[in-house]
Motif scaffolding. Structure first.
Motif: not given
Length: 259
Positions: A111-113, A133-140
């Motif tokens: 998106i930034e590109l 494992k249904n854990e939130l991944i901290d990447q946008k």
């Protein structure tokens, strides 16, 4: 003395009070002229999957958050869309495809590109990515919407070629061409609905986007020139013109006699 014929106009003019049938040496400042350009299909690309089993592939549980009209910009999303790991590896590439088929998820880097390079024809909606494992991944990441438009597929412009489908070789319609050669000039775009109100999920990009993808090594997608695209005529029940039918019969006869 014989009068010379006046040359025909090379431009169509809008914004003034008249249409100019001839070339003029002066124009009113209020008149805008647009030169008609031929559409160069060699510089338009289809965006597709790599069909690799290695990258992270997501799934959106709620179908109404994954419907094709969202990706086409025809329906709005008013909530955050959860994208859960469905298959493939743990590695997140710049592009995430889903088992829902329609959504296209891209990284914040993409998106930034797009923003920094002035890419047109897109919007986004908010997504959250979850692990196996249904854990939130901290990447946008973002859901990508394509708002640009071109004409729907016009098979009458396709050439007829022999190509493989599975282990057999049969006639194909080669080249993805747009009805009336229409394209609104945006960098990211999809076909307008056809005369029956039907739409498709073919995604296209300009040469500018294709160059950017290659330069920045954006992974987990494929690019194919529209001129290289082909479909089986029998499998997709493609309606041919009389000229195309004649070309197909010649190809069949040539193949039968080993020409």
């Amino acid at each position: 003395m014989e009068k010379k014929a006046k040359p025909k106009a090379l431009a169509s003019c809008v914004g003034g009070n008249e249409k100019f049938p001839y070339l003029r040496t002066t124009l009113s400042p209020t008149v805008t002229c647009k030169l008609k350009k031929m559409l160069n299909y060699d510089k338009i690309y289809l965006i597709g999957e790599t069909h690799s089993s290695r990258p992270f592939r997501g799934e959106i549980d709620k179908y109404d958050l994954a419907e094709p009209e969202i990706s086409r910009g025809e329906n709005k999303v008013s909530e955050i869309v959860p994208v859960k790991h469905s298959m493939g590896g743990k590695t997140l590439y710049d592009v995430i495809w889903t088992t829902n088929a329609f959504p296209l998820i891209v990284s914040d880097r993409v998106i930034e590109l797009f923003k920094s390079n002035g890419i047109t024809g897109w919007q986004t909606y908010t997504v959250k990515i979850y692990s196996k494992k249904n854990e939130l991944i901290d990447q946008k990441y973002h859901g990508l919407i394509l708002t640009g438009r071109c004409g729907y597929q016009d098979f009458s412009q396709s050439s007829i070629v022999m190509d493989k489908i599975g282990i057999t070789t049969e006639p194909h319609a080669k080249g993805f061409y747009f009805k009336d050669n229409y394209w609104d000039g945006t960098d990211l775009f999809m076909c307008k609905t056809d005369e029956n109100g039907e739409s498709t999920m073919f995604r296209f990009c300009s040469q500018k986007v294709a160059d950017l993808i290659k330069k920045e090594k954006i992974k987990n997608l494929s690019l194919k020139k529209t001129t290289d695209f082909s479909l089986s005529i029998s499998l997709y029940d493609i309606k041919l013109t009389d000229k195309q039918k004649f070309e197909m019969e010649i190809l069949k006869t040539s193949r039968k006699h080993g020409v």
